[in-house]
Design an enzyme around this catalytic site. Sequence first.
Site: not given
Length: 80
Positions: A11, A14
Site C-alpha cells: 500500500c 508501506c
Amino acid sequence: MVLVEIFGTGCARCKRMNRNVEIAVGDLEIDAEIRKIESLDAMIERGVMLTPALYVDGEAKVVGHVPCVEDIKQILLGEK
C-alpha cells in the site's frame, strides 16, 4: 550488517516506509540489507498484525504507522 525488514502489502504507506528506510540507510551510510516482505503468510508467521511494520535485526521497532526519516535514523543507531 544490519537487517532491516519492512512488512507490508504494498500500500502507499508501506511504500513510503520503504522509501524512508532507504533514505535513512543512505544518509547514515551504514551496511544494511533491506528486505520487503509482502507475503501474508510471512507476516502471520512473524506475528505482524498491523502494517506497515519495521523490524531491525529481528526486533519489532515500528508497527502500524510510518516513521519519518529522522526517527528511522535514530532506530538504526539504536537510540530508540
